[in-house]
Every structure is written in structure tokens, then in C-alpha cells.
Motif scaffolding. Structure first.
Motif, mmCIF file in Angstrom:
data_model
loop_
_atom_site.group_PDB
_atom_site.id
_atom_site.type_symbol
_atom_site.label_atom_id
_atom_site.label_comp_id
_atom_site.label_asym_id
_atom_site.label_seq_id
_atom_site.Cartn_x
_atom_site.Cartn_y
_atom_site.Cartn_z
ATOM 1 N N ARG A 101 42.652 35.625 46.572
ATOM 2 C CA ARG A 101 41.385 36.049 45.947
ATOM 3 C C ARG A 101 40.848 37.294 46.637
ATOM 4 N N ILE A 102 40.888 37.300 47.965
ATOM 5 C CA ILE A 102 40.392 38.450 48.730
ATOM 6 C C ILE A 102 41.246 39.686 48.437
ATOM 7 N N LEU A 103 42.567 39.527 48.466
ATOM 8 C CA LEU A 103 43.457 40.660 48.195
ATOM 9 C C LEU A 103 43.244 41.230 46.798
ATOM 10 N N THR A 104 43.102 40.351 45.809
ATOM 11 C CA THR A 104 42.899 40.808 44.433
ATOM 12 C C THR A 104 41.558 41.504 44.292
ATOM 13 N N THR A 105 40.532 40.965 44.917
ATOM 14 C CA THR A 105 39.208 41.583 44.883
ATOM 15 C C THR A 105 39.260 42.983 45.490
ATOM 16 N N LYS A 106 39.927 43.126 46.632
ATOM 17 C CA LYS A 106 40.043 44.437 47.277
ATOM 18 C C LYS A 106 40.855 45.399 46.417
ATOM 19 N N ALA A 107 41.927 44.904 45.815
ATOM 20 C CA ALA A 107 42.756 45.755 44.959
ATOM 21 C C ALA A 107 41.962 46.235 43.740
ATOM 22 N N LEU A 108 41.134 45.362 43.179
ATOM 23 C CA LEU A 108 40.299 45.757 42.037
ATOM 24 C C LEU A 108 39.265 46.803 42.449
ATOM 25 N N GLU A 109 38.711 46.659 43.642
ATOM 26 C CA GLU A 109 37.732 47.640 44.130
ATOM 27 C C GLU A 109 38.363 49.023 44.266
ATOM 28 N N LEU A 110 39.634 49.069 44.638
ATOM 29 C CA LEU A 110 40.329 50.347 44.801
ATOM 30 C C LEU A 110 40.567 51.066 43.474
ATOM 31 N N THR A 111 40.518 50.343 42.366
ATOM 32 C CA THR A 111 40.747 50.980 41.063
ATOM 33 C C THR A 111 39.591 51.883 40.674
ATOM 34 N N GLU A 112 38.422 51.658 41.263
ATOM 35 C CA GLU A 112 37.206 52.407 40.965
ATOM 36 C C GLU A 112 36.777 52.277 39.509
ATOM 37 N N ILE A 113 37.296 51.293 38.802
ATOM 38 C CA ILE A 113 36.856 50.996 37.440
ATOM 39 C C ILE A 113 35.644 50.088 37.557
ATOM 40 N N PRO A 114 34.522 50.478 36.930
ATOM 41 C CA PRO A 114 33.332 49.622 37.010
ATOM 42 C C PRO A 114 33.631 48.243 36.417
ATOM 43 N N HIS A 115 33.432 47.220 37.217
ATOM 44 C CA HIS A 115 33.712 45.872 36.726
ATOM 45 C C HIS A 115 32.798 44.858 37.402
ATOM 46 N N THR A 116 32.689 43.738 36.724
ATOM 47 C CA THR A 116 32.035 42.569 37.283
ATOM 48 C C THR A 116 33.122 41.515 37.387
ATOM 49 N N LEU A 117 33.289 40.951 38.572
ATOM 50 C CA LEU A 117 34.339 39.967 38.798
ATOM 51 C C LEU A 117 33.744 38.569 38.839
ATOM 52 N N VAL A 118 34.310 37.692 38.023
ATOM 53 C CA VAL A 118 33.954 36.282 38.037
ATOM 54 C C VAL A 118 35.189 35.556 38.559
ATOM 55 N N PRO B 114 53.295 40.843 45.076
ATOM 56 C CA PRO B 114 54.080 41.308 46.216
ATOM 57 C C PRO B 114 53.390 40.924 47.526
ATOM 58 N N LEU B 115 54.166 40.810 48.564
ATOM 59 C CA LEU B 115 53.603 40.471 49.861
ATOM 60 C C LEU B 115 52.883 41.662 50.482
ATOM 61 N N ASP B 116 53.279 42.865 50.139
ATOM 62 C CA ASP B 116 52.694 44.077 50.681
ATOM 63 C C ASP B 116 51.432 44.446 49.895
ATOM 64 N N PHE B 117 50.309 44.634 50.597
ATOM 65 C CA PHE B 117 49.033 44.890 49.927
ATOM 66 C C PHE B 117 49.057 46.174 49.116
ATOM 67 N N GLU B 118 49.657 47.246 49.649
ATOM 68 C CA GLU B 118 49.666 48.516 48.920
ATOM 69 C C GLU B 118 50.422 48.392 47.609
ATOM 70 N N CYS B 119 51.544 47.680 47.616
ATOM 71 C CA CYS B 119 52.294 47.448 46.368
ATOM 72 C C CYS B 119 51.437 46.643 45.379
ATOM 73 N N PHE B 120 50.756 45.641 45.904
ATOM 74 C CA PHE B 120 49.911 44.811 45.050
ATOM 75 C C PHE B 120 48.753 45.630 44.478
ATOM 76 N N ALA B 121 48.120 46.439 45.312
ATOM 77 C CA ALA B 121 47.005 47.288 44.869
ATOM 78 C C ALA B 121 47.468 48.263 43.794
ATOM 79 N N ASN B 122 48.661 48.829 43.965
ATOM 80 C CA ASN B 122 49.198 49.746 42.954
ATOM 81 C C ASN B 122 49.454 49.019 41.647
#
Length: 135
Positions: free
Chosen positions: A19-36, A122-130
Motif C-alpha cells: 500500500r505504501i509503495l503504491t501510494t508513493k508511486a502514484l504520488e510520483l505520477t503528479e496526476i491529481p488524484h484522490t486515493l481511497v 516488481p520488487l524494485d521500487f523504481e520499476c514499480f513506479a515506472n
């Protein structure tokens, strides 16, 4: 209620670390969003159909995207996907299955049930964020 220019994203994930990794990856997209966040399939269905603790929620404000973990307690992602696709109100909601499963049967089952995309975590955060950015 999210502002109309913000995307409402429903993350269905039982693992706190994911959950934390996905939340951080979504924040990096800079797309305005509300996460539930829903912690399992039952909680996700309660949110999507405004039942249980979400009774009375405005169904006009449904997610523009659901990020759905395949393996969860109480109800797995496949059960959620099946219910969502069977209901007229949510049938067309874009759903991405997020899973660490490498099993071909899980991939095939996801697409047979109507998932829009299948993303292995992926286990690697940068790959997951991409990967999240591409979504």
C-alpha cells in the motif's frame, strides 16, 4: 468528494508495505488524484456499491481506476473482479490487477474475468513506479 479534475483511484491491497509503495508511486505520477484504500475484497465491494460502512456514499462518484491485488483474505481480487463486471453500474470501470503471482493461470483468469490490465509487482521500487506511471 473529489474535485472533478482529480481522478478517484481505489487501491485494494491487504499488504501494508505494498500500500505504501503504491501510494508513493502514484504520488510520483503528479496526476491529481484522490486515493481511497480498501484492505480486502469485501471492503472494496462495500465501497464500490455503497454498502456496509460506506452505506450512503454517493454512487455518482465512482473510481476512475481500481488497482486490485489478486491474493487477499476474505475475498480475493478475482471475486471482486467478477462482481464488478457483473453489475451494470461498475461494468466499465477500468481495473488493473496488481499481483506478485507469476502463475500463468492467474493472468489468464484475470483477462477472462474482464481485467483491463495485469501488472506484476516488481520488487524494485523504481520499476514499480515506472509501471504505475505508465498506467
Amino acid at each position: 468528494m473529489p474535485h472533478s479534475s482529480r481522478r478517484l483511484i481505489l487501491l485494494v491491497e491487504d499488504n501494508p508495505g505494498d500500500r505504501i509503495l503504491t501510494t508513493k508511486a502514484l504520488e510520483l505520477t503528479e496526476i491529481p488524484h484522490t486515493l481511497v484504500v480498501a484492505r480486502d475484497g469485501v471492503e472494496a465491494l462495500d465501497y464500490l456499491f455503497a454498502t456496509g460502512p460506506h452505506a450512503g456514499r454517493d454512487l455518482a462518484t465512482n473510481p476512475t481506476l481500481v488497482l486490485l491485488d489478486a491474493k487477499m483474505p476474505r475475498m480475493d481480487g478475482f471475486g471482486v473482479l467478477e462482481r464488478v463486471r457483473a453489475d451494470e453500474r461498475t461494468r466499465l470501470t477500468p481495473i488493473v490487477m496488481l499481483t506478485s503471482s507469476l502463475e500463468e493461470k492467474d493472468l489468464r483468469r484475470s483477462y477472462l474475468l474482464g481485467v483491463n490490465s495485469y501488472l506484476r509487482k516488481p520488487l524494485d521500487f523504481e520499476c514499480f513506479a515506472n509501471a504505475i506511471r505508465v498506467l
